[in-house]
Structure formats: C-alpha cells, structure tokens
Design a protein around this motif. Structure first.
Motif, PDB file in Angstrom:
ATOM      1  N   VAL A 118       0.808  -1.219   0.000  1.00  0.00           N
ATOM      2  CA  VAL A 118       0.000   0.000   0.000  1.00  0.00           C
ATOM      3  C   VAL A 118       0.848   1.279   0.000  1.00  0.00           C
ATOM      4  O   VAL A 118       0.600   2.179  -0.809  1.00  0.00           O
ATOM      5  CB  VAL A 118      -1.009  -0.014   1.165  1.00  0.00           C
ATOM      6  CG1 VAL A 118      -1.598   1.378   1.400  1.00  0.00           C
ATOM      7  CG2 VAL A 118      -2.126  -1.015   0.875  1.00  0.00           C
ATOM      8  N   LEU A 200      -5.273   4.055   8.300  1.00  0.00           N
ATOM      9  CA  LEU A 200      -6.221   5.089   7.885  1.00  0.00           C
ATOM     10  C   LEU A 200      -5.548   6.449   7.805  1.00  0.00           C
ATOM     11  O   LEU A 200      -5.785   7.224   6.869  1.00  0.00           O
ATOM     12  CB  LEU A 200      -7.413   5.120   8.843  1.00  0.00           C
ATOM     13  CG  LEU A 200      -8.355   3.918   8.748  1.00  0.00           C
ATOM     14  CD1 LEU A 200      -9.413   3.975   9.838  1.00  0.00           C
ATOM     15  CD2 LEU A 200      -9.004   3.849   7.367  1.00  0.00           C
ATOM     16  N   MET A 203      -3.311   6.365   4.545  1.00  0.00           N
ATOM     17  CA  MET A 203      -3.997   6.390   3.251  1.00  0.00           C
ATOM     18  C   MET A 203      -4.765   7.685   3.017  1.00  0.00           C
ATOM     19  O   MET A 203      -4.993   8.084   1.871  1.00  0.00           O
ATOM     20  CB  MET A 203      -4.918   5.182   3.125  1.00  0.00           C
ATOM     21  CG  MET A 203      -4.140   3.883   2.933  1.00  0.00           C
ATOM     22  SD  MET A 203      -5.190   2.456   2.580  1.00  0.00           S
ATOM     23  CE  MET A 203      -5.757   2.071   4.231  1.00  0.00           C
ATOM     24  N   HIS A 204      -5.151   8.358   4.094  1.00  0.00           N
ATOM     25  CA  HIS A 204      -5.866   9.619   3.925  1.00  0.00           C
ATOM     26  C   HIS A 204      -4.940  10.832   3.891  1.00  0.00           C
ATOM     27  O   HIS A 204      -5.335  11.881   3.382  1.00  0.00           O
ATOM     28  CB  HIS A 204      -6.895   9.799   5.044  1.00  0.00           C
ATOM     29  CG  HIS A 204      -8.149   9.014   4.828  1.00  0.00           C
ATOM     30  ND1 HIS A 204      -8.996   9.227   3.763  1.00  0.00           N
ATOM     31  CD2 HIS A 204      -8.705   7.999   5.534  1.00  0.00           C
ATOM     32  CE1 HIS A 204     -10.017   8.401   3.828  1.00  0.00           C
ATOM     33  NE2 HIS A 204      -9.867   7.640   4.897  1.00  0.00           N
ATOM     34  N   ARG A 207      -0.881  10.343   0.489  1.00  0.00           N
ATOM     35  CA  ARG A 207      -0.904   9.973  -0.919  1.00  0.00           C
ATOM     36  C   ARG A 207      -0.105  10.967  -1.748  1.00  0.00           C
ATOM     37  O   ARG A 207      -0.032  12.155  -1.435  1.00  0.00           O
ATOM     38  CB  ARG A 207      -2.351   9.918  -1.435  1.00  0.00           C
ATOM     39  CG  ARG A 207      -3.237   8.982  -0.629  1.00  0.00           C
ATOM     40  CD  ARG A 207      -4.579   8.746  -1.317  1.00  0.00           C
ATOM     41  NE  ARG A 207      -5.295   9.975  -1.614  1.00  0.00           N
ATOM     42  CZ  ARG A 207      -6.064  10.617  -0.757  1.00  0.00           C
ATOM     43  NH1 ARG A 207      -6.195  10.163   0.485  1.00  0.00           N
ATOM     44  NH2 ARG A 207      -6.695  11.718  -1.114  1.00  0.00           N
ATOM     45  N   LEU A 213      -8.515   9.945  -4.173  1.00  0.00           N
ATOM     46  CA  LEU A 213      -9.166   8.696  -3.773  1.00  0.00           C
ATOM     47  C   LEU A 213      -9.766   7.976  -4.978  1.00  0.00           C
ATOM     48  O   LEU A 213      -9.701   6.751  -5.078  1.00  0.00           O
ATOM     49  CB  LEU A 213     -10.260   8.987  -2.741  1.00  0.00           C
ATOM     50  CG  LEU A 213      -9.815   9.302  -1.308  1.00  0.00           C
ATOM     51  CD1 LEU A 213     -11.019   9.645  -0.442  1.00  0.00           C
ATOM     52  CD2 LEU A 213      -9.049   8.141  -0.702  1.00  0.00           C
ATOM     53  N   THR A 220      -5.423  -1.026  -3.007  1.00  0.00           N
ATOM     54  CA  THR A 220      -5.413  -0.012  -1.944  1.00  0.00           C
ATOM     55  C   THR A 220      -6.829   0.374  -1.555  1.00  0.00           C
ATOM     56  O   THR A 220      -7.128   0.574  -0.368  1.00  0.00           O
ATOM     57  CB  THR A 220      -4.616   1.219  -2.390  1.00  0.00           C
ATOM     58  OG1 THR A 220      -3.254   0.835  -2.608  1.00  0.00           O
ATOM     59  CG2 THR A 220      -4.654   2.317  -1.340  1.00  0.00           C
ATOM     60  N   TRP A 221      -7.732   0.466  -2.527  1.00  0.00           N
ATOM     61  CA  TRP A 221      -9.134   0.746  -2.213  1.00  0.00           C
ATOM     62  C   TRP A 221      -9.705  -0.340  -1.293  1.00  0.00           C
ATOM     63  O   TRP A 221     -10.404  -0.053  -0.325  1.00  0.00           O
ATOM     64  CB  TRP A 221      -9.965   0.810  -3.497  1.00  0.00           C
ATOM     65  CG  TRP A 221     -10.415   2.186  -3.863  1.00  0.00           C
ATOM     66  CD1 TRP A 221     -10.055   2.911  -4.960  1.00  0.00           C
ATOM     67  CD2 TRP A 221     -11.333   3.012  -3.120  1.00  0.00           C
ATOM     68  NE1 TRP A 221     -10.666   4.142  -4.942  1.00  0.00           N
ATOM     69  CE2 TRP A 221     -11.473   4.233  -3.831  1.00  0.00           C
ATOM     70  CE3 TRP A 221     -12.041   2.852  -1.934  1.00  0.00           C
ATOM     71  CZ2 TRP A 221     -12.284   5.267  -3.397  1.00  0.00           C
ATOM     72  CZ3 TRP A 221     -12.850   3.891  -1.493  1.00  0.00           C
ATOM     73  CH2 TRP A 221     -12.967   5.075  -2.223  1.00  0.00           C
ATOM     74  N   LEU A 224      -8.342   0.175   2.172  1.00  0.00           N
ATOM     75  CA  LEU A 224      -8.939   1.347   2.812  1.00  0.00           C
ATOM     76  C   LEU A 224     -10.298   1.000   3.406  1.00  0.00           C
ATOM     77  O   LEU A 224     -10.589   1.310   4.572  1.00  0.00           O
ATOM     78  CB  LEU A 224      -9.068   2.484   1.792  1.00  0.00           C
ATOM     79  CG  LEU A 224      -9.709   3.776   2.301  1.00  0.00           C
ATOM     80  CD1 LEU A 224      -8.872   4.418   3.396  1.00  0.00           C
ATOM     81  CD2 LEU A 224      -9.934   4.760   1.152  1.00  0.00           C
ATOM     82  N   TRP A 228     -11.429   0.617   7.516  1.00  0.00           N
ATOM     83  CA  TRP A 228     -12.560   1.325   8.122  1.00  0.00           C
ATOM     84  C   TRP A 228     -13.526   0.338   8.778  1.00  0.00           C
ATOM     85  O   TRP A 228     -14.039   0.582   9.882  1.00  0.00           O
ATOM     86  CB  TRP A 228     -13.300   2.166   7.073  1.00  0.00           C
ATOM     87  CG  TRP A 228     -12.726   3.532   6.874  1.00  0.00           C
ATOM     88  CD1 TRP A 228     -12.148   4.038   5.758  1.00  0.00           C
ATOM     89  CD2 TRP A 228     -12.679   4.592   7.854  1.00  0.00           C
ATOM     90  NE1 TRP A 228     -11.739   5.344   5.969  1.00  0.00           N
ATOM     91  CE2 TRP A 228     -12.062   5.710   7.242  1.00  0.00           C
ATOM     92  CE3 TRP A 228     -13.098   4.709   9.179  1.00  0.00           C
ATOM     93  CZ2 TRP A 228     -11.850   6.919   7.911  1.00  0.00           C
ATOM     94  CZ3 TRP A 228     -12.885   5.918   9.846  1.00  0.00           C
ATOM     95  CH2 TRP A 228     -12.267   6.999   9.213  1.00  0.00           C
TER      96      TRP A 228
END
Length: 840
Positions: A118, A200, A203-204, A207, A213, A220-221, A224, A228
């Motif tokens: 990731v 989290l 990835m938020h 990037r 996104l 990676t999606w 993510l 969550w």
C-alpha cells in the motif's frame, strides 16, 4: 495508450493504473538498520516492507498450526463416532482451528501484503507511524504465543470459535487455558486497533500529488475499506471480549445471566463484529484479485468506478446484516424479515463485482500464469460460496440448514476462497518482495493440487449437509462423503507443502526478478526495483501530470540537490520538525519490548479466578508474571515516548482529502477516538439491553445516591476547562501557565478517582461488588472502564507536566491539543454514564 494493452515495461505509472511504469532507484542506505541477513534487523525494524514480510511469514506459521488441527479433526471424522481424539480434545481442535484461521492467519496474511504494497502504491515512503506499525506486529505475535501457551494450562478454549454464551463462561469451559485463549484474542484486537489507526492516517494523509481517492489502485481501495470496517467492527469485539474476560477473571455475570438476555447479548455483540469480519477477510483478496485480473488480461477492470462503488456499498451494508446469524433466536419475525432483506440486498453489489471480473477476462487477453490461476480459482469458488450463502439468508431455509455442514461448506467456500486469492497475491508480489522469481511449474502444480484438494474437501460437505456442526458423530450412510473430504484435506495440505518448498528454494536459488516481471502490471510498486529501496522512491512521487514521476528535492542550500530517499524535510512521528539533513528513522527496539511485556502481563492475568490468584507456587507465578509484564510494558512505552525517532515526511503537495487541514497525529487521535466511541457504545448498549430484558422499572440502581456522581461530573468538566487553559498558555508561550493548567487537570483527575474509590468502597460494604448480581456487574465494569481511561489520561498528564517543566510545548503546542481531545472525550463519556447509572 489503449485500455487493452497498457504496458509497464518502460515509462511511468498512471494515476489509476492504466499507463506504463518505469524503474526505480536501486540505491539503498540502511539509516541505522542492520542488514537483512542479521536477526537484529528483524527485531528492531519499523520499515513497512520488513513488517509486511514479518506478517506474511508469521501468518504462514499459523496456517500450518491451524491446518494441523484441521487434519486431526478430519481423521476423527473418518468414521462416525471415532475416538482418535478425546471428546474435549476434539472440541478444542474445532474451536482453535476456527480462531486461528479467522484471526491469526487470514487477516494478518492479507495485511502482510497491505503493509508491503500500500505505501508503494500510494507514493508514501512508509506508514504514518512506523513504530506503531512494528508494535502492531509484535502484539500480534505475542497474542499468538499466548494462544499457544493456552494448550498447556489444562486445555485451551473448547466452546467453539464463535464462543457462544453461556458455553464461554468458566462453568462450562473452566480451564485457565480457556481464559488465556480469550485474553490472546483480546490482545490481538488491540494489535488490530493500533494497525487500523496507522493505515487510515496513512492512506488519507500521505498519498502522492495527483493520486486522489478516485484514482487509488483497487488493492489499496480494498484495504482502505477493510480498515474502516476493522476500526468499528473490532471495537465491538473488543467490548465483548473485555466483558467476557471480566466474567471469567473478575466474576461479573453478564453472560451467565441468561434470564436477563446474556446469551442473546453475546450473539448481538459477536455478530455485529462477525459479519463485517467476513468482508474484512475477503476484501483484501478481492482487491488483489482485481489487480491480478488487470495484469494478466492486459485490460483495465471493466466498470472500475462501479466496482469501487460496489465495494463501498458492501462495506456500509456489512454492519446491518448481523442478525441473519440469529434467525433461530427469539427475535420477532418482523425484525428477522428486515434482516433477511438486508442480507439478500448485500449480495447485489457482489454480483456487480463478479460480472466486472468476468467481463474483464472476456475483453482481455488472458495469460495463465500462477497468480492468475489462483485469482480465477478464487472467483469460481466465491461464486459457489455466494450462491449457497443466499440459501442461509432466507429465514425458512436457515431453520433447516443452520447448525449443519451446509453452513461449514458455505463458510469455507467464501473464507478459504479468499485464501485462494491471497495465495495468488503471494505469487504475484513474491518477486517484488524477495527479488527472486518462483518456479512457475511448481506454482502450477500447487494450483492443481490446491483446487482439486479444496473441492474434494468442501464440496462433499454440501452433500453430507445433515451432519451436525462441531459433532464428530453422524449418520453411517454419510461416511463415504466424510472420507472423501478427509482425502481432500490431505491433498490440500500437500499443495501447501509444495508452495512452501517453492517459496523457500526460490528464495535461495531462484532467478533474479526484474523490476517488473509482469508485462501488463499497472501500479506503482512495479516502478521501483525488486525489492524496493529502503525508502521506496528516488525522490518525491507525483502524479501531477497524470503519470508517475519523481520530483527531486532541493538541497539544504536551496539549490537542486541529488536524489535523496527521505525527500527533504522530515517530520517526527510526534509532530515536531526535524532538520532537513536528517533521514527518516527505521529502527526501534521498544515495540518489541512492549510486545514482550504485554505477553507476560496477559499471561499473568490468565491466572485470575474471581479476582484472586490461586494459592501456592502457581499463584506466585501468575502474580510475578503480571507485575513484571506490567513494569516492562509501562517502561517500554515510556522509553518509546522519549526516543528520538523521525517518521516519514508528509508531502505538502500530496493528496489529503478529506483531511487536508489535519495533521497526522490529530487525525490518528480522531480515528482512535472513533473506535473508542464504539467501545463505550457497546458497553452502554449492553447495559441498556440487559436492563430492558430484566425489566426497566424492576431494575434496582446500585448507585442510589446521585451526589457522588454529580460531584464527579463537576470535577471532570472543570478538568476539561483547565486543559483548555494549558493549551492557551502554550500558545502564548507561558511556561508556568502550561504547567499550572496541566497540574490542575491532574489534581482534579485524582480527585475524580478518589471520589469514585470512596463510593465503590461504600457500595462494597453495603454488599455490592462485581459478582454480586447483574446490576452490580454492569455498574462496576462500565464505570471501571471509564476510570481506566481516566488513569491512562493521568499518566499522560504526568509525562506532559515533566516535559512542560523543561520548556516543551511553547514552540509547538500540538501535543497538549491532542491530549485535550482525549481528555474531553473521557469527560463526554461520563456525561452519558452519570444519568444512566445514577438518575434513570
């Protein structure tokens, strides 16, 4: 560049993975890390790629562990009523096989790849908090070791992997090993929470420029969305395990109180976690399958945006279907019908994803390399698992199939179908992770044995569906099907032996892997060397012009400098800025030490019986383990807080929506508090559930006098105000104002605990304690959890005061602000507890 033939053998990677990628810089410096051939490297590393490898290797060990238990079960089932294992030993094998495979193998195996891949896919040099990443692994390993120890404490847990109440309480599973297994799972959940906050935030917030996104790679999606789901689902499981541990160790009576809904309460708590867990396990495999379908068909996923939308919809719906596991309970028919509808509804987005993968194959040119064989096999197996699962979503059919081997077969076609996709991922990323190519012939032999063994093992279970679950006796006419399944189990085991042989021999004697061994791979990890350099990229990755390139950082004198792996300015993990010439840190011994301390702490706790240790040497052993473990854990956490450690920088130009204005530490704190909301929500919800089942008006409130609770409300509200004053003083560079504000907070917090202690002592003398009745259990445990949060806050306050006395926080007040978020949350929770336990 066409969708069908997006080559990756020269050039750059596109934002959404359908343009070419190039090669990375092979230069690597250790920045304080020992070489990879040194054992010390693997004990101190915090680098995401090393941690990913540690996860994969450890998960494969637990695959063997759980697989051996499965083979023992299959031998027992060769004939009806066989006694290859004693009855209780069989129950232990069934229970631990399920727990190990679901918790200690499946998710960690997937997150080994997530750890490794990731950050590379999003253009980050590491995860946001590298030491927390290492800590999550060592806590995971410690929990696994603790689980192994449980076998040697009079037998491990034997109440099934779902741990249904009241079988999960000491009356029915009395061994210390049963408590140890539950504590091991609790420690595992702590590891998951640490990891979730880290992923989290990364990835938020980290990037690369231009990587929004919408353009994230599909793997990676999937991670993510998985994380969550993990954040909230595992918080509910944490609450359930904490309550269960209190029932077993402290004598509370939550799940023993069957007349007050204790059994049904466990089912609600467990399955609120349990059904999202199915997607938590399967989503990473689905994301990896999507990457492999793209690579080995030379075609971008058909309907990519709808594929992503379907995953988002499933992630949301996963939290509103848990009651289909409870159709056989006394829940009224209207509620069951509602959950039948949501269960059928969640299958529709999966239909879209399945058709997307099928059309991708139709539109592309398939290359049947080993990774694709496993990805395609996973799709076939999941289709069978999904269709058979729809049967269980119908109330009438569920009445017939529940508790039979139909459920066992369906469950394994879904869950082990996910394993199939992850095995494909292992072959897919093996060259990138090791720098060596695996043996393609052995890979195909593995697939052939795997696919045949899988279907020989699990499909006969559909035919022999009338066999009762978790029971080793069955109708004699079903014996041939069980014998066929047992043969399949051993074929499946041989297939994994072939895989392990292939991986190990290729590691030593395999051909060197090129940077990009796949002709049509589409994501950024293939743009760097195999294996990648320590800090991943030769400069700052950017997708600003639609494809991956590397912006060279400026030298310290402001001119153009040479390519540097730390990209220039480095931010400390705690938020302070480091000098431009400093590299990111990659080594710390303290996560390992915390893991060791946690192992001994939880082992010591396992010896508790009704809040007391056994007499004699046995009690001395558990008491010593608890004390030593607590001291080591606390000391290591303190040392980790004091350690000079520089985490990866956050690129100013990077994509951070929707958290662009929030720093990493603040976002991490918010995410942690979000999970804590679910934790307290589960505790409060359990109290309300039991009280309603008992009879709201018949319930006698333990804390009959509201004055102590009212006093504590004022004390905590005042302490929140003093934290605000400390923050204002820090912003005005007033050292003694900071010290004074924090000191007042500490004094008020101690006052809160003292007042609570006096109240508890008074109630104890009146005959109320944890084990007295269900009213006492809910009061003491829920307010005790809150008190534990207050104690943790006071420890942090002491640390802040010590640093403030040396002038800290005047230039950077953010640590005080982040602590304030936690302390205000603790105060808000009390505003809910006070009326519930003192007034209503």
């Amino acid at each position: 560049m066409t969708d069908e033939h997006s080559r990756t053998d020269g050039g750059t990677a596109s934002v959404d993975g359908d343009l070419p990628v190039g090669t990375g810089d092979r230069t690597e410096t250790d920045h304080g890390l020992p070489p990879v051939t040194s054992i010390r490297r693997w004990l101190v590393t915090t680098n995401h790629k090393d941690v990913g490898i540690l996860y994969v290797v450890t998960a494969l060990f637990f695959l063997v562990f759980g697989g051996v238990l499965a083979l023992l079960m299959r031998l027992q089932l060769w004939t009806p009523g066989a006694t290859f294992l004693a009855p209780n030993a069989y129950n232990q094998a069934v229970s631990l096989h399920g727990l190990i495979m679901v918790f200690w193998f499946l998710s960690p195996f997937a997150f080994g790849f997530a750890n490794y891949v990731v950050p590379l896919q999003i253009g980050a040099k590491d995860l946001a908090f590298p030491r927390l990443n290492a800590l999550s692994f060592w806590l995971y390993l410690a929990s696994g070791v603790l689980l192994g120890i449980s076998f040697f404490q009079g037998g491990t847990f034997a109440g099934g992997w779902t741990m249904y109440a009241p079988l999960n309480i000491p009356t029915y599973t009395p061994s210390l090993g049963g408590s140890t297994a539950i504590l091991a799972l609790l420690l595992f959940v702590v590891s998951v929470t640490v990891s979730s906050v880290n992923f989290l935030t990364t990835m938020h917030r980290m990037r690369a420029e231009g990587l929004t996104l919408r353009h994230l790679p599909l793997f990676t999606w999937s991670i993510l969305l998985t994380v969550w789901m993990m954040l909230f689902a595992f918080a509910a499981l944490l609450a359930a395990l904490m309550i269960l541990s209190a029932d077993r160790l402290l004598g509370t009576t939550y799940f023993a109180a069957t007349s007050e809904g204790g059994s049904l309460l466990w089912a609600h708590l467990f399955w609120f976690f349990g059904h999202p867990e199915v997607y938590i396990v399967f989503f990473p495999a689905l994301g990896a399958m999507a990457e492999m379908f793209q690579t080995f068909t030379g075609r971008r996923i058909v309907g990519r945006k709808w594929f992503i939308a379907a995953m988002v919809l499933v992630a949301l719906q996963s939290f509103v279907v848990w009651m289909h596991h409870m159709f056989l309970t006394g829940i009224n028919l209207q509620v069951k019908t509602l959950f039948m509808a949501t269960t059928i509804g969640i299958s529709l987005p999966f239909d879209l994803m399945v058709f997307s993968l099928i059309y991708t194959m139709i539109k592309g040119r398939i290359r049947f390399d080993t990774p694709f064989l496993f990805a395609f096999g996973a799709l076939l197996l999941f289709i069978i698992g999904g269709i058979t699962g729809v049967f269980l979503g119908a109330i009438v059919l569920d009445y017939e199939f529940r508790g039979t081997y139909w459920v066992v077969a369906h469950f394994h076609y879904v869950m082990v179908g996910g394993v199939t996709g992850l095995v494909g991922a292992l072959y897919y990323w093996y060259p990138k992770m090791t720098g060596k190519m695996y043996d393609e012939f052995l890979g195909k032999v593995h697939f052939a044995l795997y696919f045949v063994g899988f279907n020989l093992l699990y499909f006969p279970m559909f035919v022999a569906w009338e066999t009762p679950r978790r029971v080793f006796d069955y109708a004699p006419e079903l014996a041939p099907w069980h014998q066929l399944a047992t043969v399949g189990a051993f074929v499946l085991a041989v297939s994994f032996a072939v895989m392990l042989w292939n991986m190990l021999t290729s590691l030593w004697a395999g051909d060197p892997a090129p940077d990009n061994p796949w002709e049509y791979s589409t994501t950024a990890e293939w743009a760097v060397s195999s294996p990648p350099p320590l800090e991943n990229f030769p400069g700052s990755p950017t997708y600003g012009e639609g494809s991956l390139s590397f912006r060279q950082p400026r030298a310290a004198d402001g001119g153009e400098g040479a390519s540097r792996t730390d990209g220039g300015v480095v931010h400390a993990e705690g938020g302070a800025h480091a000098h431009r010439e400093e590299h990111a840190s990659h080594a710390s011994i303290w996560p390992l030490v915390v893991g060791v301390g946690a192992l001994f702490t939880f082992l010591g706790l396992s010896g508790l019986q009704d809040a007391a240790f056994p007499a004699g040497m046995e009690g001395m052993f558990y008491t010593t383990s608890l004390l030593v473990g607590s001291v080591v854990t606390f000391g290591a956490l303190f040392s980790m807080a004091r350690e000079r450690f520089h985490g990866p920088e956050v690129e100013e130009a990077g994509e951070k929506w929707p958290f662009a204005g929030i720093e990493n530490m603040k976002l991490g704190m918010w995410i942690f508090l979000a999970s804590d909301v679910v934790l307290f929500g589960a505790f409060i919800g359990s109290y309300v559930f039991i009280r309603v089942a008992f009879g709201w008006t018949e319930w006698h409130t333990i804390a009959a006098n509201p004055i102590p609770g009212l006093m504590n409300t004022y004390i905590l509200l005042t302490s929140s105000f003093s934290v605000v004053l400390a923050l204002v003083a820090a912003e005005k560079k007033n050292k003694w104002g900071v010290v004074g504000g924090l000191a007042v907070t500490f004094i008020l917090g101690v006052g809160f605990l003292a007042n609570k202690g006096i109240e508890w002592l008074h109630l104890y003398h009146e005959g109320h304690w944890l084990s007295t009745d269900i009213q006492s259990s809910t009061f003491f445990l829920t307010t005790g959890l809150h008190a534990a949060h207050v104690i943790a806050g006071l420890v942090i306050t002491l640390y802040l005061i010590a640093r403030a006395l040396r002038g800290a926080y005047l230039e950077d007040s953010r640590p005080v602000e982040y602590f304030g978020l936690y302390w205000h949350f603790v105060d808000i929770v009390w505003l809910f507890l006070f009326p519930l336990f003192y007034i209503l």
